[in-house]
Every structure is written in C-alpha cells, then in structure tokens.
Design a protein around this motif. Structure first.
Motif, PDB file in Angstrom:
ATOM      1  N   SER A  36       4.779   0.757 -10.458  1.00  0.00           N
ATOM      2  CA  SER A  36       6.157   0.339 -10.184  1.00  0.00           C
ATOM      3  C   SER A  36       6.690   0.985  -8.915  1.00  0.00           C
ATOM      4  N   SER A  40       7.531  -1.252  -5.686  1.00  0.00           N
ATOM      5  CA  SER A  40       8.881  -1.217  -5.121  1.00  0.00           C
ATOM      6  C   SER A  40       8.844  -0.838  -3.646  1.00  0.00           C
ATOM      7  N   ALA A  50      13.653  -7.037  -5.847  1.00  0.00           N
ATOM      8  CA  ALA A  50      13.545  -7.492  -7.234  1.00  0.00           C
ATOM      9  C   ALA A  50      14.906  -7.388  -7.898  1.00  0.00           C
ATOM     10  N   THR A  53      15.302  -7.410 -14.871  1.00  0.00           N
ATOM     11  CA  THR A  53      14.147  -6.800 -15.535  1.00  0.00           C
ATOM     12  C   THR A  53      12.863  -7.550 -15.234  1.00  0.00           C
ATOM     13  N   SER A  56      11.644  -6.807 -11.755  1.00  0.00           N
ATOM     14  CA  SER A  56      11.104  -5.450 -11.699  1.00  0.00           C
ATOM     15  C   SER A  56       9.720  -5.381 -12.332  1.00  0.00           C
TER      16      SER A  56
END
Length: 76
Positions: A36, A40, A50, A53, A56
C-alpha cells in the motif's frame, strides 16, 4: 489500527493470489501494508489519486504486486 491490519491482510492476500505467491497471514499483512505504501507512492508519482476504500485497495494491490515482482528479481 485493527482495520489497517485487516485491509493489509486482504490486500496482501489478493496480491499473493494474483502473483501466485506463497506465505502465511503475517506475510500477507506485511506485504499488504508495504504494498500500500509503495502503491501510494508510485500512484502519486505518476499523478493518480485513489479515492475511497476501493481505490485504496486497488492501489495497494498494485503496489503489493510490484513488491512481489521486485522481491522475485532480487532473490532469484
């Protein structure tokens, strides 16, 4: 904190299934959290943001797949 661990586990599990990687739940959680962060960072670098949820999770899975791929290249 608990939600982050659960999402990390889900992200790591999905990436592991996509990349045919083996490992337990702890590995999946760590892979999901690291993935993650990497996802990101990569998405921000190329100008993708993003939202929500689902966004993401998609970015996290993509990042975790990149982490798996790089690990395979390094430890082959």
């Amino acid at each position: 904190m608990i939600v982050s661990l659960i999402l990390g586990g889900i992200i790591g599990w999905i990436a592991g299934k996509l990349m045919h990687s083996k490992g337990g739940i702890l590995r999946s959680i760590v892979l999901g959290i690291v993935g993650s962060a990497v996802g990101s960072w990569l998405a921000g670098t190329i100008g993708i943001a993003a939202t929500g949820t689902v966004g993401s999770i998609i970015i996290g899975v993509a990042g975790a797949c990149v982490v798996i791929l790089v690990a395979r290249w390094l430890f082959k």
